[in-house]
Design an enzyme around this catalytic site. Sequence first.
Site, PDB file in Angstrom:
ATOM      1  N   ARG A  67       0.680  -1.390  -0.002  1.00  0.00           N
ATOM      2  CA  ARG A  67       0.023  -0.009   0.187  1.00  0.00           C
ATOM      3  C   ARG A  67       0.839   1.282  -0.115  1.00  0.00           C
ATOM      4  O   ARG A  67       0.509   2.244  -0.258  1.00  0.00           O
ATOM      5  CB  ARG A  67      -0.847  -0.008   1.204  1.00  0.00           C
ATOM      6  CG  ARG A  67      -1.925  -1.219   1.245  1.00  0.00           C
ATOM      7  CD  ARG A  67      -2.598  -1.361  -0.071  1.00  0.00           C
ATOM      8  NE  ARG A  67      -3.849  -2.326   0.222  1.00  0.00           N
ATOM      9  CZ  ARG A  67      -4.551  -2.824  -0.799  1.00  0.00           C
ATOM     10  NH1 ARG A  67      -3.994  -2.753  -2.100  1.00  0.00           N
ATOM     11  NH2 ARG A  67      -5.536  -3.690  -0.570  1.00  0.00           N
ATOM     12  N   HIS A 235      -3.140 -15.539  -8.316  1.00  0.00           N
ATOM     13  CA  HIS A 235      -4.190 -15.833  -7.673  1.00  0.00           C
ATOM     14  C   HIS A 235      -5.305 -16.827  -8.415  1.00  0.00           C
ATOM     15  O   HIS A 235      -6.371 -16.545  -8.503  1.00  0.00           O
ATOM     16  CB  HIS A 235      -4.855 -15.029  -6.837  1.00  0.00           C
ATOM     17  CG  HIS A 235      -5.064 -13.789  -7.692  1.00  0.00           C
ATOM     18  ND1 HIS A 235      -5.702 -13.539  -8.829  1.00  0.00           N
ATOM     19  CD2 HIS A 235      -4.844 -12.386  -7.372  1.00  0.00           C
ATOM     20  CE1 HIS A 235      -5.614 -12.032  -9.241  1.00  0.00           C
ATOM     21  NE2 HIS A 235      -5.039 -11.571  -8.329  1.00  0.00           N
ATOM     22  N   ASP A 314      -1.708 -12.812  -1.563  1.00  0.00           N
ATOM     23  CA  ASP A 314      -2.435 -11.643  -2.059  1.00  0.00           C
ATOM     24  C   ASP A 314      -2.960 -10.877  -0.870  1.00  0.00           C
ATOM     25  O   ASP A 314      -4.134 -10.517  -0.913  1.00  0.00           O
ATOM     26  CB  ASP A 314      -3.889 -12.308  -2.918  1.00  0.00           C
ATOM     27  CG  ASP A 314      -4.390 -11.097  -3.674  1.00  0.00           C
ATOM     28  OD1 ASP A 314      -3.774  -9.920  -3.708  1.00  0.00           O
ATOM     29  OD2 ASP A 314      -5.497 -11.362  -4.151  1.00  0.00           O
TER      30      ASP A 314
HETATM   31  O1  DOR Z   1      -9.022  -8.685  -3.824  1.00  0.00           O
HETATM   32  C1  DOR Z   1      -7.940  -8.072  -4.228  1.00  0.00           C
HETATM   33  N1  DOR Z   1      -7.484  -7.072  -3.595  1.00  0.00           N
HETATM   34  N2  DOR Z   1      -7.748  -8.507  -5.400  1.00  0.00           N
HETATM   35  C2  DOR Z   1      -6.738  -7.764  -6.182  1.00  0.00           C
HETATM   36  O2  DOR Z   1      -6.456  -8.217  -7.186  1.00  0.00           O
HETATM   37  C3  DOR Z   1      -6.081  -6.659  -5.804  1.00  0.00           C
HETATM   38  C4  DOR Z   1      -6.302  -6.362  -4.086  1.00  0.00           C
HETATM   39  C5  DOR Z   1      -6.196  -5.084  -3.429  1.00  0.00           C
HETATM   40  O3  DOR Z   1      -5.190  -4.503  -4.034  1.00  0.00           O
HETATM   41  O4  DOR Z   1      -6.736  -4.701  -2.576  1.00  0.00           O
END
Ligand code: DOR
Length: 442
Positions: A67, A235, A314
Site C-alpha cells: 500500500r 491467484h 495476495d
Molecule cells: O481482492 C483483491 N484485492 N484482489 C486484487 O487483485 C487486488 C487487491 C487489492 O489491492 O486490494
Amino acid sequence: MSERVLFRGARVYDPGDGLSERALDVLVADGVVAAVGLDVQADDVRVIGATGCIVAPGFIDLHAHLREPGFEQKGTIATETLAALEGGFTTICAMPNTEPAPDSGPVVEALLKRIARDAHVRVLPIGCVTRGRAGKSLAELSELAAAGCVAFSDDGNAVADGRLMRHALELAGALGLPISEHSDDPVLDANGSMNEGRVSERLGLPGQPAAAEVAAIARDIALCETTGGRLHVAHISTARGVELVAEAKARGLAVTCEVTPSHLYLTEDAVAGPGGVPVYDTNARVNPPLRTETDRRALLAGLEAGVIDAIATDHAPHAVEDKLCEFDDAAPGISVLDTALGTLGLLIERGELRMETAFRALTAGPARAFGLEKRLPGIGTLDRGVAGDLVLLDPSARWVVDATRMKSKGKNTPLAGQELVGEVRAVMIGGSLVFERGQVHA
Ligand code: DOR
C-alpha cells in the site's frame, strides 16, 4: 549483525530432501547455513532448542500489497513487512497498485529507498505492465527491469487489451521476466461482487462468472505461446483454470501459477456465513472471488500435482471504512500475512494438504516461478553456504484469530474467531535472528 545460532533437534524441511524423518541440528554462522545434520557441534553459538518444531527456508510470497506509497491508511511498508516477518515470510514481492505506481525507473528507485529504510524482510518490487496501470500504453519495462523489478503486473486489474498484453509478453520475455497476470475478463466480470452461482443467487448479489477467469487464462496462454514470453497466473481460483495451466505446462510453455491460502481454505459460502441468516461478510469479498467447493478441491489437487507452483498470499490490507459498508461497495481483498501459515496448518491437520507440498509451495516453488535464484543464489533452499533465511515454526501450536492483534494494519480477515494451527517461533534473515516470538530485533 549476523550471529552464530544452532537450532537443536528440529525436523528440517529442505526442498531437495523433503521433510527429515529424524530431528536434526541446523547451524547458521557467518550469515549462511553452515551445517545441517545429526549432532552438529560448534563453539561460541547460541543454542535454540527446537524439539517438536520444524526448520524450513524462509517463506517467499510472490504477491503482497504493501500500500505504500499512496494508501498508508491501509498499510505501510513497515507494518506489512512486520506482519510478513511474524508470518514466516523472509522475502515478499510487492504489487504495484500504489500511488504513484512503479511504472518507470525513478519511481522504483524511490520505492527501493523506502524499502531500505523501513522493511523488516526482503522486499522485491513488481513493476507495472502499463503506464499508471491504466491499460493504455506500456510502462518503461526495460527501465523497471534495470531498477530491480522481478516481474511485471497490473494486479488489481487485468491487462484487458490483448494487443498490449502480447507486446508486454514479448518485451518482458526478452528481459527474462514473467508477467504476473490478474486473469480476469473485466467486461464479463463488470459489476460482479462475488462468485456467480448458487450463493450469489440466494443473496441477490451480482456474480463474477468462472468464465471471466478461464477466458482470460486461455487468451494469455495463447499469447504466451505466440510470443515465447513467461506467463504467471496470479491467484488462480477456478478448476478449469488449473486444467488450462496443466495443459500449457504439458506442452512445455513457460506458464506458472499461484494460489492463495484463502482460496484453498474458503468457498463462496464464507460470504453468507455459517448460520441460516446471511451475513454478507465484506471481509470475504476478494478478487478473484472465493469459488465453489469443487474449485477449492481442484486447487488443492493442482497444488499437490505441482501444476500450481506457489502459495502466494495476495495480502490486501484495507482500512476499516473500506469494509464497513454494503457488500457491493466493499473494497475487495483479505489481510492474509498474519494467518497464512495457520490456515495451511489447518488444511494439513484435516488431511487436505501435505506438509511437504505446502513447504515446497512456500519456498522453492515461488523462487523458481520468478527465477529468484538467479539474483539470490540458493533462495528457498537450505543448501550449505546459502544466505541464512529460515523460519522455525511449531506445527502443532493452536491459536485463535483475533483481528485486533494482527500485525498488519489491515484487520480485514474473514477468519476472526477461528482456531488455526501452526505458529512461527523465530525467523532469520541473512543469518541474523530478526524475530523471536514476542520480540522483533532491529
Ligand atoms: O481482492 C483483491 N484485492 N484482489 C486484487 O487483485 C487486488 C487487491 C487489492 O489491492 O486490494
